[in-house]
Write a protein that holds these residues in place. Structure first.
Motif, mmCIF file in Angstrom:
data_model
loop_
_atom_site.group_PDB
_atom_site.id
_atom_site.type_symbol
_atom_site.label_atom_id
_atom_site.label_comp_id
_atom_site.label_asym_id
_atom_site.label_seq_id
_atom_site.Cartn_x
_atom_site.Cartn_y
_atom_site.Cartn_z
ATOM 1 N N ASN A 213 0.849 -1.183 0.000
ATOM 2 C CA ASN A 213 0.000 0.000 0.000
ATOM 3 C C ASN A 213 0.893 1.244 0.000
ATOM 4 N N MET A 214 0.949 1.925 -1.151
ATOM 5 C CA MET A 214 1.850 3.077 -1.274
ATOM 6 C C MET A 214 1.474 4.213 -0.331
ATOM 7 N N GLN A 215 0.156 4.421 -0.163
ATOM 8 C CA GLN A 215 -0.277 5.477 0.757
ATOM 9 C C GLN A 215 0.191 5.155 2.187
ATOM 10 N N GLN A 216 0.111 3.866 2.540
ATOM 11 C CA GLN A 216 0.560 3.457 3.873
ATOM 12 C C GLN A 216 2.066 3.686 4.028
ATOM 13 N N ALA A 217 2.831 3.296 3.033
ATOM 14 C CA ALA A 217 4.286 3.508 3.092
ATOM 15 C C ALA A 217 4.601 4.989 3.289
ATOM 16 N N ALA A 218 3.883 5.843 2.552
ATOM 17 C CA ALA A 218 4.118 7.287 2.662
ATOM 18 C C ALA A 218 3.719 7.816 4.037
ATOM 19 N N ARG A 219 2.649 7.238 4.606
ATOM 20 C CA ARG A 219 2.158 7.712 5.912
ATOM 21 C C ARG A 219 3.046 7.279 7.070
ATOM 22 N N VAL A 220 3.485 6.010 7.071
ATOM 23 C CA VAL A 220 4.102 5.477 8.299
ATOM 24 C C VAL A 220 5.625 5.509 8.323
ATOM 25 N N SER A 221 6.275 5.603 7.164
ATOM 26 C CA SER A 221 7.732 5.413 7.164
ATOM 27 C C SER A 221 8.505 6.719 7.023
ATOM 28 N N PHE A 247 9.177 9.192 -2.870
ATOM 29 C CA PHE A 247 7.860 9.501 -3.434
ATOM 30 C C PHE A 247 7.841 10.813 -4.208
ATOM 31 N N GLY A 248 8.663 11.776 -3.787
ATOM 32 C CA GLY A 248 8.601 13.109 -4.395
ATOM 33 C C GLY A 248 9.564 13.327 -5.542
ATOM 34 N N SER A 249 10.814 12.852 -5.396
ATOM 35 C CA SER A 249 11.793 13.093 -6.468
ATOM 36 C C SER A 249 12.777 11.929 -6.553
ATOM 37 N N PRO A 250 12.266 10.709 -6.893
ATOM 38 C CA PRO A 250 13.165 9.559 -6.990
ATOM 39 C C PRO A 250 14.163 9.746 -8.127
ATOM 40 N N SER A 251 15.327 9.092 -8.000
ATOM 41 C CA SER A 251 16.352 9.272 -9.029
ATOM 42 C C SER A 251 16.197 8.269 -10.164
ATOM 43 N N ASP A 252 15.432 7.194 -9.946
ATOM 44 C CA ASP A 252 15.267 6.165 -10.977
ATOM 45 C C ASP A 252 13.825 6.200 -11.498
ATOM 46 N N GLU A 253 13.700 6.182 -12.808
ATOM 47 C CA GLU A 253 12.371 6.266 -13.440
ATOM 48 C C GLU A 253 11.465 5.102 -13.029
ATOM 49 N N ARG A 254 12.072 3.915 -12.781
ATOM 50 C CA ARG A 254 11.270 2.748 -12.385
ATOM 51 C C ARG A 254 10.629 2.972 -11.016
ATOM 52 N N THR A 255 11.357 3.651 -10.127
ATOM 53 C CA THR A 255 10.799 3.979 -8.808
ATOM 54 C C THR A 255 9.601 4.899 -8.973
ATOM 55 N N SER A 256 9.762 5.926 -9.788
ATOM 56 C CA SER A 256 8.687 6.890 -10.020
ATOM 57 C C SER A 256 7.464 6.187 -10.608
ATOM 58 N N ASP A 257 7.672 5.308 -11.568
ATOM 59 C CA ASP A 257 6.567 4.587 -12.195
ATOM 60 C C ASP A 257 5.831 3.727 -11.153
ATOM 61 N N TYR A 258 6.595 3.079 -10.275
ATOM 62 C CA TYR A 258 5.955 2.191 -9.299
ATOM 63 C C TYR A 258 5.171 2.963 -8.252
ATOM 64 N N VAL A 259 5.784 3.988 -7.653
ATOM 65 C CA VAL A 259 5.096 4.699 -6.568
ATOM 66 C C VAL A 259 3.895 5.489 -7.071
ATOM 67 N N HIS A 260 3.881 5.782 -8.381
ATOM 68 C CA HIS A 260 2.728 6.487 -8.940
ATOM 69 C C HIS A 260 1.742 5.558 -9.650
ATOM 70 N N GLY A 261 1.928 4.246 -9.411
ATOM 71 C CA GLY A 261 0.934 3.287 -9.894
ATOM 72 C C GLY A 261 0.970 2.979 -11.370
ATOM 73 N N ARG A 262 2.111 3.255 -12.022
ATOM 74 C CA ARG A 262 2.176 3.000 -13.464
ATOM 75 C C ARG A 262 2.579 1.552 -13.793
ATOM 76 N N PHE A 263 3.032 0.803 -12.770
ATOM 77 C CA PHE A 263 3.199 -0.640 -12.937
ATOM 78 C C PHE A 263 3.235 -1.276 -11.556
ATOM 79 N N GLY A 264 3.116 -2.630 -11.540
ATOM 80 C CA GLY A 264 3.219 -3.352 -10.280
ATOM 81 C C GLY A 264 1.874 -3.621 -9.631
#
Length: 264
Positions: A213-221, A247-264
């Motif tokens: 749960n990405m929202q949970q990760a952002a809230r608790v960690s 979540f805000g400015s990842p350095s790898d495009e794959r991270t950005s795609d995952y945390v924003h729900g574009r894959f996974g």
């Protein structure tokens, strides 16, 4: 009231690789999980997050055919050092599983103190009473169960059972608490309560949580590590760092795609 926690401790995984038989599932994963913070492990299913979590308290080695390379250092000492007792690692590094697993026929009170028996810790009746109250309070459950401590743990709701499991883990005074998707089987209200408990505990214990749960990760960690296993290769950490950065400015495009729900 007895003090439940020990001194804060960091946990440091260094070049951890893991196998199930011939199949390599983690490849040289290194991650420092700072003391007194919540580290979230995120990534798609099958990328090795739960396996990595189980290497942190030597649960991986219980699986037939499983093997491991690398080091896991708790406050500087490798938990895999020859001669280091397995029970020491388990006592210092607690675990809460995806599905609540209280001892169903055992009372709420006895569930909390069950770990003391397993670790051979002898305490007086009054110290035990204090410990039960303290741990249940820390797990956010005391107010709900204080008048029925002798009732079976299995009679509690799913969310209450999960908080009882957290209280049970805390009773042996661990330095680290591992949580493998602790809210995935719970309703939103119970999930919020567990998240609140995590936030309250984070100042006095090091927490590592696997969540989808990405929202949970952002809230608790405060820190996140993004795991990925691509094209049949073993899981690796693509990127790790402060949660805000991941979540805000990842350095790898794959991270950005995952945390924003574009894959996974």
């Amino acid at each position: 009231m007895t003090q439940v926690m020990s001194a804060l401790a960091e946990i440091d995984a260094r070049a951890v690789s893991a196998w199930f038989g011939e199949r390599k599932v983690l490849d040289r994963v290194s991650l420092l999980m700072p003391a007194g913070t919540v580290t979230a492990l995120i990534g798609p299913s099958g990328c090795g997050k739960s396996t990595f979590l189980r290497t942190l308290n030597r649960m991986h080695e219980l699986i037939p055919g499983a093997s491991l390379a690398g080091e896991v250092r708790l406050s500087g000492a490798d938990i895999y050092e020859p001669g280091r007792k397995l029970t020491d690692a388990r006592r210092q590094i607690g675990m809460v599983f995806q599905k609540p697993n209280p001892f169903p026929a055992m009372s709420i009170y006895d569930n909390v103190v069950a770990g003391l028996r397993l670790t051979g810790t002898r305490v007086s009746k009054s110290a035990k009473d204090d410990l039960v109250e303290s741990c249940l309070a820390k797990a956010g459950l005391w107010a709900e169960v204080r008048d029925r401590l002798r009732q079976p743990g299995g009679a509690l709701s799913g969310g209450q059972q999960q908080r009882l499991c957290i209280a049970r883990s805390l009773a042996v005074r661990p330095k680290v608490l591992l949580m493998d998707e602790p809210c995935s089987a719970l309703d939103p209200t119970s999930t919020r309560r567990i998240e609140q408990t995590i936030a309250e505990l984070a100042h006095e214990i090091t927490i590592v949580i696997v969540t989808h749960n990405m929202q949970q990760a952002a809230r608790v960690s405060q820190q996140c590590a993004f795991f990925l296993a691509e094209h049949g290769t073993p899981g690796v950490i693509v990127e790790a760092g402060p949660t805000e950065t991941i979540f805000g400015s990842p350095s790898d495009e794959r991270t950005s795609d995952y945390v924003h729900g574009r894959f996974g």
